[in-house]
Design a protein around this motif. Sequence first.
Motif, short mmCIF file in Angstrom:
data_model
loop_
_atom_site.label_atom_id
_atom_site.label_comp_id
_atom_site.label_asym_id
_atom_site.label_seq_id
_atom_site.Cartn_x
_atom_site.Cartn_y
_atom_site.Cartn_z
N ILE A 20 35.45 -35.32 7.06
CA ILE A 20 36.88 -35.08 7.28
C ILE A 20 37.29 -35.57 8.67
CG2 ILE A 20 38.61 -33.28 7.61
CD1 ILE A 20 37.42 -31.82 5.29
N SER A 21 36.43 -35.29 9.67
CA SER A 21 36.84 -35.71 11.01
C SER A 21 36.85 -37.23 11.12
CB SER A 21 35.97 -35.07 12.08
OG SER A 21 34.62 -35.28 11.79
N SER A 22 35.94 -37.89 10.40
CA SER A 22 35.94 -39.35 10.50
C SER A 22 37.14 -39.95 9.78
CB SER A 22 34.64 -39.93 9.96
OG SER A 22 34.62 -39.85 8.57
N VAL A 23 37.61 -39.27 8.71
CA VAL A 23 38.80 -39.77 8.02
C VAL A 23 40.04 -39.56 8.89
CG1 VAL A 23 40.34 -39.41 6.08
CG2 VAL A 23 37.89 -39.53 5.71
N SER A 24 40.07 -38.38 9.53
CA SER A 24 41.24 -38.10 10.37
C SER A 24 41.28 -39.02 11.58
CB SER A 24 41.23 -36.64 10.82
OG SER A 24 40.02 -36.36 11.44
N PHE A 25 40.20 -39.76 11.76
CA PHE A 25 40.12 -40.72 12.85
C PHE A 25 41.23 -41.77 12.77
CE2 PHE A 25 38.17 -43.90 15.47
CZ PHE A 25 37.74 -43.09 16.49
N VAL A 26 41.58 -42.13 11.53
CA VAL A 26 42.66 -43.10 11.34
C VAL A 26 43.91 -42.62 12.06
CG1 VAL A 26 44.02 -44.34 9.64
CG2 VAL A 26 41.72 -43.61 9.08
N PHE A 27 44.21 -41.32 11.88
CA PHE A 27 45.42 -40.78 12.49
C PHE A 27 45.24 -40.61 13.99
CE2 PHE A 27 45.00 -39.31 8.12
CZ PHE A 27 46.12 -39.92 7.59
N LEU A 28 44.00 -40.25 14.36
CA LEU A 28 43.70 -40.05 15.77
C LEU A 28 43.99 -41.32 16.58
CD1 LEU A 28 42.56 -37.42 16.87
CD2 LEU A 28 40.38 -38.58 17.17
N ILE A 29 43.61 -42.46 16.03
CA ILE A 29 43.87 -43.72 16.73
C ILE A 29 45.37 -43.91 16.92
CG2 ILE A 29 43.70 -46.24 16.60
CD1 ILE A 29 41.16 -46.00 15.09
N GLY A 30 46.11 -43.69 15.83
CA GLY A 30 47.57 -43.84 15.90
C GLY A 30 48.18 -42.91 16.93
N ILE A 31 47.77 -41.61 16.88
CA ILE A 31 48.35 -40.63 17.80
C ILE A 31 47.96 -40.96 19.24
CG2 ILE A 31 48.31 -38.20 18.46
CD1 ILE A 31 47.78 -37.61 15.45
N GLY A 32 46.67 -41.28 19.42
CA GLY A 32 46.19 -41.59 20.77
C GLY A 32 46.96 -42.75 21.39
N LEU A 33 47.12 -43.82 20.63
CA LEU A 33 47.84 -44.98 21.14
C LEU A 33 49.30 -44.63 21.40
CD1 LEU A 33 46.37 -47.89 18.98
CD2 LEU A 33 45.85 -47.35 21.36
N TYR A 34 49.89 -43.81 20.50
CA TYR A 34 51.29 -43.44 20.68
C TYR A 34 51.48 -42.66 21.97
CZ TYR A 34 55.82 -41.33 20.18
OH TYR A 34 57.10 -40.94 20.43
N LEU A 35 50.58 -41.69 22.21
CA LEU A 35 50.72 -40.87 23.41
C LEU A 35 50.65 -41.72 24.67
CD1 LEU A 35 48.69 -37.66 22.54
CD2 LEU A 35 51.17 -37.97 22.65
N ARG A 36 49.74 -42.72 24.65
CA ARG A 36 49.61 -43.57 25.83
C ARG A 36 50.81 -44.51 25.97
NH1 ARG A 36 45.95 -43.38 29.61
NH2 ARG A 36 46.00 -45.64 29.65
N ALA A 37 51.44 -44.84 24.86
CA ALA A 37 52.57 -45.76 24.92
C ALA A 37 53.88 -45.03 25.20
CB ALA A 37 52.69 -46.54 23.61
N ALA A 38 53.89 -43.70 24.97
CA ALA A 38 55.12 -42.93 25.02
C ALA A 38 55.96 -43.10 26.30
CB ALA A 38 54.82 -41.46 24.77
#
Lengths: 297, 282
Positions: A20-38
């Motif tokens: 489950i945590s590896s699947v949620s990784f897809v979203f983690l990448i998106g969220i992580g990049l978004y936070l840094r770009a915010a």
Amino acid sequence: MNFRIFKDKLIANAMLILSISSVSFVFLIGIGLYLRAAPLFEEHTLFSLFSGSNWAPSKNQFGFYPFIMGTLSVTLIAIVVALPLCLLTAIYLAEYAKSGVRKVMLPLMNILAGIPPVIYGVWGIFFVVPIVREYVAPQFTEYSSGYTVFTGGVVLAVMIFPILVSIVSEVLSTIPKELKDASLSLGATKWETIKKVVLKRALPGIVAATVLAVSRAFGETIAVLMVCGNVPVAPSSVFDGGYPLPALIANNFGEMMSIPLYDSALMFAALLLFVIIFLFNLISRIILNRIEHKYSA
Amino acid sequence: MGIKKRKTEETIVKILMISACVIVGSSLFLIVGTIVVKGIPYLTWDMVSKAPQGGFYIGKEGGVLNAIIGSLYVAGGATVLGLIISIPISVYLNIYLKSGSLLSKSAKLAYDVLFGIPSIVYGAFAFSIMIWLGVRASLLGGVIAVTLLIIPILVRTLDEVIATVPRELKHAALSLGATRWETAKVILRQIKPGIYTAVLLSFGRGVGDVASVLFTAGFSDNIPIYIDEPAATLPLAIFFQLSSPIPEVQGRAYASALILTLIILVIVIVSHFLATKHKHKL
């Protein structure tokens, strides 16, 4: 006995969490990049980022238009070059070629897929750049350095050969033989059968393979960076230099820390790539899975 | 349309197809040929046996051993780490879960998508994690980034391999009273050659990729000893040397490209033979 079952359950739970945590990784990448770009969005609107054509990080100007155009033009050229060649090759392999040819070509494609991007880049510099400079560009413009979006597109085209050829020939092999036999027995030639029956049926799969290839070309970094000139201006002809998004990220990562918002802007570029490629991949994989499923069922 | 015209069309298309096939097939030889022709004159024993000495970047003594070792460390570390994570995942998805279950379907789709995410995005993401954790560009950073990159490759390949094991084997083990974990061990033993193929594939990807290690592994002229030291990687060494204006340094870039190509060719060809051998056995 109890211990064996306990162990089985323990491992099951551990693996469930890992999965489950590896699947949620897809979203983690998106969220992580978004936070840094915010931070970038606080001072710039999305529209101004996409439409602005000035790129001067030290003056707080972040226009992505030239880079988006650069990415789009190399990708478009790559597809225009690769798609007809790969379609013809895949059709030949699936419908005409003897199994010996297939047994040589498909492993060749695997090797081609394994060649590192930087090697494609070196090849591009020594093989494609001179040809474009000496023979191709002079037909159309007065002077070209050879480091153009056209060169980048050609190198990318070769890089997406394997993905196109292998997926399209796989898709073609799922077409039921009965369909072809029916068409042939009605007197159609082999090519007419392919044109009117096989390709029609395989169209969704071919579209999916193309979308996958597009997203591969979209994200390719080093090979393109090495051959397409890196001029931060939207290319007005295919023999101008261009500056695709991934190259922008790769070239500027070293210095981004010293200028405010610079790193947010580069992370925004990465986010943009991620979102587009994510969607492209998702759509085409769903189509391909459906085809495979239909075939196996 | 007359039969003659239709026949001509058939012939023309066939000629087009064969020429397309020749162009696509020969592209590999064109690439490898260019690299070999350019690289051979500069390939010396020093290139593979020495790290850069003083004045290396203005054309003096040395080789790229630092980068070769660095690449092997990064790719090796990432492959080991990736295996530890991906073997349990693919065992769980294929052996524990029922094949139609929502989790297994969506997980497989997620890995297909992750497989297509470009390495520059993984590099940028790993770099953000490193800033967050306070890790500077180092061997460790490179290993993290490449691990992210190769996990989808490993899971997808293992998935395919496990799918080749006859379902009866799983059923036989379970019906003899083995727990799912014990069944998994039986199946893992069956797919050993397939695991080697997966390892080689992801190792090759790790050795060859630049965009993921560009900001995460750093660059150094020394052979890394500790995990927190910056490490050179072979593709990056090619890239840097190529941008030098000095002919000797550029020549070394060609030789380094040849070395990288040879490493990759060996890996890909060996994995191909392992894969076909595995298929024959089943």
